[in-house]
Design an enzyme around this catalytic site. Structure first.
Site, PDB file in Angstrom:
ATOM      1  N   CYS A   1     -59.164 103.189  -7.899  1.00  0.00           N
ATOM      2  CA  CYS A   1     -57.807 102.611  -8.005  1.00  0.00           C
ATOM      3  C   CYS A   1     -57.128 102.407  -6.648  1.00  0.00           C
ATOM      4  CB  CYS A   1     -56.940 103.483  -8.904  1.00  0.00           C
ATOM      5  SG  CYS A   1     -56.528 105.089  -8.178  1.00  0.00           S
TER       6      CYS A   1
ATOM      7  N   GLN B   1     -62.949 104.218  18.879  1.00  0.00           N
ATOM      8  CA  GLN B   1     -63.891 104.329  17.753  1.00  0.00           C
ATOM      9  C   GLN B   1     -63.747 105.684  17.075  1.00  0.00           C
ATOM     10  OE1 GLN B   1     -67.872 102.766  19.660  1.00  0.00           O
ATOM     11  NE2 GLN B   1     -66.326 103.230  21.167  1.00  0.00           N
TER      12      GLN B   1
ATOM     13  N   THR C   1     -67.726 106.371  25.906  1.00  0.00           N
ATOM     14  CA  THR C   1     -68.384 105.640  24.808  1.00  0.00           C
ATOM     15  C   THR C   1     -69.735 105.105  25.261  1.00  0.00           C
ATOM     16  OG1 THR C   1     -68.266 103.798  23.249  1.00  0.00           O
ATOM     17  CG2 THR C   1     -67.085 103.491  25.335  1.00  0.00           C
TER      18      THR C   1
ATOM     19  N   HIS D   1     -62.660 102.421  13.580  1.00  0.00           N
ATOM     20  CA  HIS D   1     -63.492 103.033  12.536  1.00  0.00           C
ATOM     21  C   HIS D   1     -62.680 103.891  11.566  1.00  0.00           C
ATOM     22  CE1 HIS D   1     -67.243 102.474  15.296  1.00  0.00           C
ATOM     23  NE2 HIS D   1     -66.892 101.365  14.671  1.00  0.00           N
TER      24      HIS D   1
HETATM   25  P1  OAD Z   1     -71.521 108.250  21.342  1.00  0.00           P
HETATM   26  O1  OAD Z   1     -71.834 109.620  20.880  1.00  0.00           O
HETATM   27  O2  OAD Z   1     -72.477 107.157  21.029  1.00  0.00           O
HETATM   28  O3  OAD Z   1     -71.347 108.258  22.919  1.00  0.00           O
HETATM   29  C1  OAD Z   1     -70.565 109.220  23.573  1.00  0.00           C
HETATM   30  C2  OAD Z   1     -70.559 108.907  25.036  1.00  0.00           C
HETATM   31  O4  OAD Z   1     -69.687 109.830  25.668  1.00  0.00           O
HETATM   32  C3  OAD Z   1     -71.918 109.021  25.717  1.00  0.00           C
HETATM   33  O5  OAD Z   1     -72.151 107.858  26.507  1.00  0.00           O
HETATM   34  C4  OAD Z   1     -71.771 110.271  26.602  1.00  0.00           C
HETATM   35  O6  OAD Z   1     -72.493 110.143  27.814  1.00  0.00           O
HETATM   36  C5  OAD Z   1     -70.276 110.293  26.872  1.00  0.00           C
HETATM   37  N1  OAD Z   1     -69.710 111.622  27.125  1.00  0.00           N
HETATM   38  C6  OAD Z   1     -70.105 112.827  26.660  1.00  0.00           C
HETATM   39  N2  OAD Z   1     -69.263 113.791  27.080  1.00  0.00           N
HETATM   40  C7  OAD Z   1     -68.310 113.184  27.826  1.00  0.00           C
HETATM   41  C8  OAD Z   1     -67.149 113.631  28.530  1.00  0.00           C
HETATM   42  N3  OAD Z   1     -66.783 114.919  28.545  1.00  0.00           N
HETATM   43  N4  OAD Z   1     -66.400 112.721  29.194  1.00  0.00           N
HETATM   44  C9  OAD Z   1     -66.736 111.402  29.174  1.00  0.00           C
HETATM   45  N5  OAD Z   1     -67.812 110.926  28.535  1.00  0.00           N
HETATM   46  C10 OAD Z   1     -68.586 111.799  27.867  1.00  0.00           C
HETATM   47  O7  OAD Z   1     -70.053 107.933  20.815  1.00  0.00           O
HETATM   48  P2  OAD Z   1     -69.322 106.527  20.569  1.00  0.00           P
HETATM   49  O8  OAD Z   1     -69.593 105.579  21.679  1.00  0.00           O
HETATM   50  O9  OAD Z   1     -67.941 106.839  20.214  1.00  0.00           O
HETATM   51  O10 OAD Z   1     -69.355 104.998  14.367  1.00  0.00           O
HETATM   52  O11 OAD Z   1     -70.097 106.051  19.270  1.00  0.00           O
HETATM   53  C11 OAD Z   1     -69.663 104.934  18.606  1.00  0.00           C
HETATM   54  C12 OAD Z   1     -69.804 105.068  17.135  1.00  0.00           C
HETATM   55  O12 OAD Z   1     -71.104 105.541  16.778  1.00  0.00           O
HETATM   56  C13 OAD Z   1     -68.896 106.078  16.458  1.00  0.00           C
HETATM   57  O13 OAD Z   1     -67.591 105.616  16.254  1.00  0.00           O
HETATM   58  C14 OAD Z   1     -69.571 106.213  15.115  1.00  0.00           C
HETATM   59  C15 OAD Z   1     -71.025 106.269  15.562  1.00  0.00           C
HETATM   60  O14 OAD Z   1     -71.921 105.680  14.702  1.00  0.00           O
HETATM   61  C16 OAD Z   1     -69.234 105.053  13.022  1.00  0.00           C
HETATM   62  O15 OAD Z   1     -69.170 106.100  12.433  1.00  0.00           O
HETATM   63  C17 OAD Z   1     -69.144 103.726  12.357  1.00  0.00           C
END
Ligand code: OAD
Length: 263
Positions: A141, A112, A206, A130
């Site tokens: 355009c 994502q 995620t 995304h």
């Molecule tokens: P999130 O910010 O929702 O989630 C990040 C996840 O990473 C959380 O569950 C944290 O616990 C975990 N995390 C944090 N630090 C970490 C580390 N060092 N190692 C492993 N895990 C860790 O991010 P996404 O799931 O990517 O969409 O969010 C999905 C979408 O929400 C994004 O692509 C964006 C947003 O709206 C759009 O822009 C359409």
């Protein structure tokens, strides 16, 4: 969880990866946290502020509808996302996924993230659902630009929104905004991935809030495959994980990579 319990899981995961033919990594913002990028939700998340300075929720500011009406407002927050990527380098987690692909041709990354770090690490079998913040296109355009070509990168802020050199219409990043449908090409890639019976599926960093992210993980779980979640916090898909590592992405990748190479 004690370090020995982690090492048992690490050994099992590394061993299964060694014998696997088809591997799917599903990644989110957490995988880039150790490259210095903010996540969207959770600690230090971009979406933690309830409202923007303009008094609208951040999801509304970053929506397709807001972009159509007030592109300068949407761009203000898109700029923050782009600027956060400046100078960021892939970390051990991105590198391990690319390494596995060079070892096993049927390794895929479904991400994502719009930061381009998987590609920078060398992943080729990559679905960036995304889009990518550094790719821009004209909403009029459809001419394509890169952020470095049109804006000189995300270092110093130009007048926003940027406009097309050819037709003068507003230019936008090639990312999926809230309320927008996924591009057709991405839907086709998701369908293609859904048709592959992956031996191991790993969800890394995620929160898995979107159905098209949770679904391949849940489907692998129903098929009885190894499903590994690497995330310090529990998420929507934790119940579908056969193996959970509540540690950071880079630490897990270093550990699994070391064991994988020595197996
Ligand atoms: P999130 O910010 O929702 O989630 C990040 C996840 O990473 C959380 O569950 C944290 O616990 C975990 N995390 C944090 N630090 C970490 C580390 N060092 N190692 C492993 N895990 C860790 O991010 P996404 O799931 O990517 O969409 O969010 C999905 C979408 O929400 C994004 O692509 C964006 C947003 O709206 C759009 O822009 C359409």
């Amino acid at each position: 969880m004690a370090a020995e319990e982690f090492s048992e899981i690490i050994a099992e995961v590394a061993c299964r990866l060694k014998s696997a033919d088809r591997v799917l990594f599903i990644t989110g913002a957490g995988v880039s946290a150790e490259s210095g990028l903010p996540t969207y939700r959770g600690v230090g998340g971009l979406y933690n502020r309830q409202q923007t300075e303009e008094g609208v929720p951040i999801e509304a500011a970053l929506s397709g509808r807001m972009f159509a009406a007030y592109p300068e407002l949407t761009w203000k927050y898109l700029w923050e996302i782009g600027a956060a990527c400046v100078g960021a380098e892939p970390n051990a987690a991105h590198r391990f996924m690319a390494e596995l692909e060079s070892d096993k041709a049927q390794t895929w990354v479904l991400t994502q993230n719009v930061d381009g770090l998987h590609r920078a690490a060398g992943s080729v079998n990559l679905v960036e659902v995304h889009g990518r913040a550094s790719d821009l296109f004209c909403a009029g355009c459809r001419k394509e630009f890169t952020a470095s070509d049109l804006l000189g990168g995300f270092q110093s802020k130009p007048v926003l929104p940027p406009v097309c050199r050819e037709c003068g219409a507003v230019v936008r990043p090639n990312v999926v905004l809230f309320e927008e449908a996924l591009p057709q090409q991405v839907c086709e890639s998701l369908e293609r991935l859904a048709g592959i019976d992956f031996d191991v599926v790993l969800a890394i960093g995620t929160s898995a809030v979107f159905p098209y992210i949770a679904q391949p993980f849940a489907a692998a779980s129903y098929r009885g495959r190894m499903t590994v979640e690497i995330n310090p916090c529990e998420t929507e898909i934790s119940d579908f994980a056969s193996h959970r590592l509540s540690i950071s992405a880079a630490e897990a990748a270093e550990w699994i990579g070391k064991t994988y190479r020595s197996t």
